[in-house]
Design a protein around this motif. Sequence first.
Motif, PDB file in Angstrom:
ATOM      1  N   ARG A  40       0.856  -1.188   0.000  1.00  0.00           N
ATOM      2  CA  ARG A  40       0.000   0.000   0.000  1.00  0.00           C
ATOM      3  C   ARG A  40       0.889   1.235   0.000  1.00  0.00           C
ATOM      4  NH1 ARG A  40      -5.083  -0.784   2.472  1.00  0.00           N
ATOM      5  NH2 ARG A  40      -5.317   1.484   2.304  1.00  0.00           N
ATOM      6  N   ASP A  41       1.154   1.779  -1.171  1.00  0.00           N
ATOM      7  CA  ASP A  41       2.041   2.941  -1.273  1.00  0.00           C
ATOM      8  C   ASP A  41       1.479   4.155  -0.543  1.00  0.00           C
ATOM      9  OD1 ASP A  41       3.869   1.522  -2.757  1.00  0.00           O
ATOM     10  OD2 ASP A  41       3.069   2.158  -4.696  1.00  0.00           O
ATOM     11  N   ASN A  42       0.150   4.252  -0.461  1.00  0.00           N
ATOM     12  CA  ASN A  42      -0.447   5.410   0.201  1.00  0.00           C
ATOM     13  C   ASN A  42      -0.313   5.362   1.728  1.00  0.00           C
ATOM     14  OD1 ASN A  42      -2.208   3.168   0.141  1.00  0.00           O
ATOM     15  ND2 ASN A  42      -3.972   4.471   0.596  1.00  0.00           N
ATOM     16  N   LEU A  43       0.202   4.253   2.266  1.00  0.00           N
ATOM     17  CA  LEU A  43       0.382   4.132   3.719  1.00  0.00           C
ATOM     18  C   LEU A  43       1.849   4.120   4.139  1.00  0.00           C
ATOM     19  CD1 LEU A  43      -2.266   1.365   4.615  1.00  0.00           C
ATOM     20  CD2 LEU A  43      -2.577   3.839   4.587  1.00  0.00           C
ATOM     21  N   LEU A  44       2.766   4.230   3.171  1.00  0.00           N
ATOM     22  CA  LEU A  44       4.192   4.084   3.491  1.00  0.00           C
ATOM     23  C   LEU A  44       4.715   5.194   4.391  1.00  0.00           C
ATOM     24  CD1 LEU A  44       5.616   2.887   0.042  1.00  0.00           C
ATOM     25  CD2 LEU A  44       5.102   1.523   2.079  1.00  0.00           C
ATOM     26  N   HIS A  45       4.033   6.339   4.416  1.00  0.00           N
ATOM     27  CA  HIS A  45       4.511   7.451   5.250  1.00  0.00           C
ATOM     28  C   HIS A  45       4.117   7.278   6.713  1.00  0.00           C
ATOM     29  CE1 HIS A  45       0.336   8.459   4.359  1.00  0.00           C
ATOM     30  NE2 HIS A  45       0.354   9.287   5.398  1.00  0.00           N
ATOM     31  N   LEU A  46       3.288   6.272   7.006  1.00  0.00           N
ATOM     32  CA  LEU A  46       2.823   6.050   8.378  1.00  0.00           C
ATOM     33  C   LEU A  46       3.762   5.125   9.137  1.00  0.00           C
ATOM     34  CD1 LEU A  46      -0.998   5.457   7.676  1.00  0.00           C
ATOM     35  CD2 LEU A  46       0.114   7.606   8.328  1.00  0.00           C
ATOM     36  N   SER A  47       3.620   5.103  10.458  1.00  0.00           N
ATOM     37  CA  SER A  47       4.393   4.177  11.289  1.00  0.00           C
ATOM     38  C   SER A  47       3.809   2.778  11.155  1.00  0.00           C
ATOM     39  CB  SER A  47       4.351   4.619  12.750  1.00  0.00           C
ATOM     40  OG  SER A  47       3.028   4.505  13.266  1.00  0.00           O
ATOM     41  N   ASP A  48       4.573   1.766  11.621  1.00  0.00           N
ATOM     42  CA  ASP A  48       4.088   0.389  11.548  1.00  0.00           C
ATOM     43  C   ASP A  48       2.773   0.233  12.325  1.00  0.00           C
ATOM     44  OD1 ASP A  48       6.257  -0.182  10.064  1.00  0.00           O
ATOM     45  OD2 ASP A  48       7.329  -1.361  11.586  1.00  0.00           O
ATOM     46  N   TYR A  49       2.678   0.871  13.474  1.00  0.00           N
ATOM     47  CA  TYR A  49       1.461   0.783  14.284  1.00  0.00           C
ATOM     48  C   TYR A  49       0.269   1.350  13.518  1.00  0.00           C
ATOM     49  CZ  TYR A  49      -1.845   1.533  18.096  1.00  0.00           C
ATOM     50  OH  TYR A  49      -2.967   1.523  18.872  1.00  0.00           O
ATOM     51  N   GLU A  50       0.447   2.494  12.864  1.00  0.00           N
ATOM     52  CA  GLU A  50      -0.654   3.121  12.125  1.00  0.00           C
ATOM     53  C   GLU A  50      -1.040   2.295  10.901  1.00  0.00           C
ATOM     54  OE1 GLU A  50      -0.024   7.874  12.989  1.00  0.00           O
ATOM     55  OE2 GLU A  50       1.355   6.859  11.627  1.00  0.00           O
ATOM     56  N   ILE A  51      -0.067   1.669  10.264  1.00  0.00           N
ATOM     57  CA  ILE A  51      -0.361   0.817   9.098  1.00  0.00           C
ATOM     58  C   ILE A  51      -1.228  -0.364   9.504  1.00  0.00           C
ATOM     59  CG2 ILE A  51       0.666  -0.762   7.414  1.00  0.00           C
ATOM     60  CD1 ILE A  51       3.059   1.161   7.253  1.00  0.00           C
ATOM     61  N   VAL A  52      -0.822  -1.060  10.580  1.00  0.00           N
ATOM     62  CA  VAL A  52      -1.597  -2.223  11.033  1.00  0.00           C
ATOM     63  C   VAL A  52      -2.983  -1.791  11.500  1.00  0.00           C
ATOM     64  CG1 VAL A  52      -1.697  -4.097  12.711  1.00  0.00           C
ATOM     65  CG2 VAL A  52       0.480  -3.510  11.653  1.00  0.00           C
ATOM     66  N   SER A  53      -3.066  -0.675  12.239  1.00  0.00           N
ATOM     67  CA  SER A  53      -4.370  -0.202  12.727  1.00  0.00           C
ATOM     68  C   SER A  53      -5.288   0.155  11.571  1.00  0.00           C
ATOM     69  CB  SER A  53      -4.179   1.024  13.632  1.00  0.00           C
ATOM     70  OG  SER A  53      -3.421   0.699  14.769  1.00  0.00           O
ATOM     71  N   THR A  54      -4.751   0.821  10.547  1.00  0.00           N
ATOM     72  CA  THR A  54      -5.567   1.226   9.402  1.00  0.00           C
ATOM     73  C   THR A  54      -6.091   0.021   8.640  1.00  0.00           C
ATOM     74  OG1 THR A  54      -4.306   3.286   9.166  1.00  0.00           O
ATOM     75  CG2 THR A  54      -5.577   2.544   7.258  1.00  0.00           C
ATOM     76  N   ILE A  55      -5.204  -0.923   8.321  1.00  0.00           N
ATOM     77  CA  ILE A  55      -5.627  -2.094   7.552  1.00  0.00           C
ATOM     78  C   ILE A  55      -6.545  -2.982   8.379  1.00  0.00           C
ATOM     79  CG2 ILE A  55      -4.783  -4.208   6.438  1.00  0.00           C
ATOM     80  CD1 ILE A  55      -2.411  -2.642   5.423  1.00  0.00           C
ATOM     81  N   ASN A  56      -6.277  -3.113   9.677  1.00  0.00           N
ATOM     82  CA  ASN A  56      -7.191  -3.854  10.554  1.00  0.00           C
ATOM     83  C   ASN A  56      -8.606  -3.288  10.468  1.00  0.00           C
ATOM     84  OD1 ASN A  56      -5.416  -5.733  11.520  1.00  0.00           O
ATOM     85  ND2 ASN A  56      -5.168  -4.821  13.534  1.00  0.00           N
ATOM     86  N   ALA A  57      -8.709  -1.953  10.548  1.00  0.00           N
ATOM     87  CA  ALA A  57     -10.026  -1.305  10.540  1.00  0.00           C
ATOM     88  C   ALA A  57     -10.735  -1.521   9.207  1.00  0.00           C
ATOM     89  CB  ALA A  57      -9.866   0.188  10.826  1.00  0.00           C
ATOM     90  N   GLU A  58     -10.001  -1.446   8.105  1.00  0.00           N
ATOM     91  CA  GLU A  58     -10.619  -1.621   6.786  1.00  0.00           C
ATOM     92  C   GLU A  58     -11.136  -3.045   6.592  1.00  0.00           C
ATOM     93  OE1 GLU A  58      -7.904   1.712   4.399  1.00  0.00           O
ATOM     94  OE2 GLU A  58      -7.427  -0.421   4.255  1.00  0.00           O
TER      95      GLU A  58
END
Length: 618
Positions: A433-451
């Motif tokens: 997910r190139d649109n999430l690369l600027h986020l931290s690992d925690y934010e990436i997992v939280s975002t994808i978990n929610a989706e």
Amino acid sequence: MLSDKTINALTGISKATLKKGVRIKHLFRIMTHSPDLWMLAYTNIYANNGAVTRGIDNNTLDGMCADRIENLIKLLKDGRYKPQPVRRVYIPKKNGKRRPLGIPRGDDKLVQEVVKLLLEKIYEPVFSDRSHGFRKSRSCHTALEQIQTVWKGTKWFAEMDIQGFYDNIDHNQMLLILEKKISDRKFISLIHLFLKAGYLENWKFHGTYSGTPQGGICSPILANIYLHELDEKVKEMILRYNKGEKRRMNPKYHRLKKQKEALTRRVKNAKKTGDVFPWFMNELESEIKVIDDSRRRQPHGDPHDENYRRLHYVRYADDFILGFVGPKDDAVHAMSEIRDYLAAELKLSVAEEKSGIHHADEGVVFLGYHVVIPSGRKRLSRHKCGTTKDGRTFYGTTRSLNAQVALRIPTGRVWDFCKQKKFCNSQGTPVRRDNLLHLSDYEIVSTINAELRGLANYYGLAYRRPLHLLEQIGLQSLFKTLGNNNKCSGTAIRNRMKCADEHYLTFTRKGKTARLKVWKLKHVAPKPDAHDQEHHKFKASGMVELAERMYANECEYCKKTGGYFEVHHVKKVSDIKRKNKKALWEILLQSRNRKTLVLCVECHQQLHRGELPSWKRD
């Protein structure tokens, strides 16, 4: 907390509305003599993200205080209150078009919420059980569960779509419908003011001569009140259409049952006399088994019984479908009758291109689900029934298909979701997910978990096999995204995060090590009944807590007492948490995990200017 006087008034409304022919009075008086009702309205909407969203000016719910509520009440009493036009914006729809959204001013939101509370007391007790949109304790899932539970044996589905419903509600007809239950000229005039307030688009005023603005707090309940007339019409059609207590027995089922009984008696008598060859006895028992299997695959009731008819109906907002146990001609006639009623009585038209009749085998898409009654070969399943006293297990058989409604995920829905969220490319291959690369690992997992959790929970009533594809593609995309941030492969990240049959992200928070579980399909939440109850308890306690803070006459920042106080709002506490550098007032909000802060006027003005000093907290 509502006063006893206000509680008695609201209870009296709910009781009176159930009496046939009674029209509710004194609603405007209740509005203008119950400040605690306004406080309840404020606590209902202050936590929404839209609380600080601006309308046509800078007036939002930020800065709410007791004097502001008293001023609104005084304007209403004097007849000087006039709602302002809403600010129109557009949000994208799934089909590529855009939906207009009207954003009211903060004061207008509060007045509308008070009106909504009173309308709910009048209409909720009389609304149909077949109506599920924008009502407490009802949702898309309750509508679908009603279909799944009640619509057994349906042969035809009729879907009807109202052409531009929210934009085409007739104002005069709306007022006439309200006057059937309400005898309060001032209260109805106030609703009329909201209906004709107009909207601003590109700073140009446009009048509204029909419709209700989507985004208005009153709009959902006004839409339900308008379409309650349709609910009553269909209720009358159901009483006319339904006939028969139960189906007559299916002749084929009855014939096979008699054949089985005759052969069974023959075998029983032969065993008593002993004058039948064993090989012939085996043939008879085999024939009984074949006949019994055929019988079980037949419906017990006659599907062509002319003396048994059922009409089913479910509505969610302006989406509704009908189900028919009967011939297709009945569905055609019913659709024509509803079409004429909508045109003549409610001044609405049907979108023919989105309406139609579908056989139960084909099914229909309703609220994102594929509603279908499978007609496949009926399968007999063997299941454990219990155990005898001596410990032996005995089994029984059931028919897995019996004209029951099945809820499925529409074909391609998971693929479309994965491509839209960029979990995979156009060929269906999982990608990072190139649109999430600027986020931290925690934010990436939280975002994808929610989706992933959001889509899976919505389709929790459906057959889950397609969701395994969602889990597979989503997790591969997650590990590839994390691998890119950690300069390693997705496989290495997967192995590093694996713990038993779960995957965890390990991170450090406030000097302590914590873990975040990666979402999987087996984590799909159960029905949220208990959660809903707890949520209502929280809201009730939240009202008391916020009211006590507002009327405490103390600034929560500088501790000043006496004078005027206002409530400062932020849109999201999470926005504050993401900041690297925080002001002292932001740290105070984050520590309390609140979106509001009661301040004196001086501190509130300094905060908005960015000049709030830290020494006031020393």
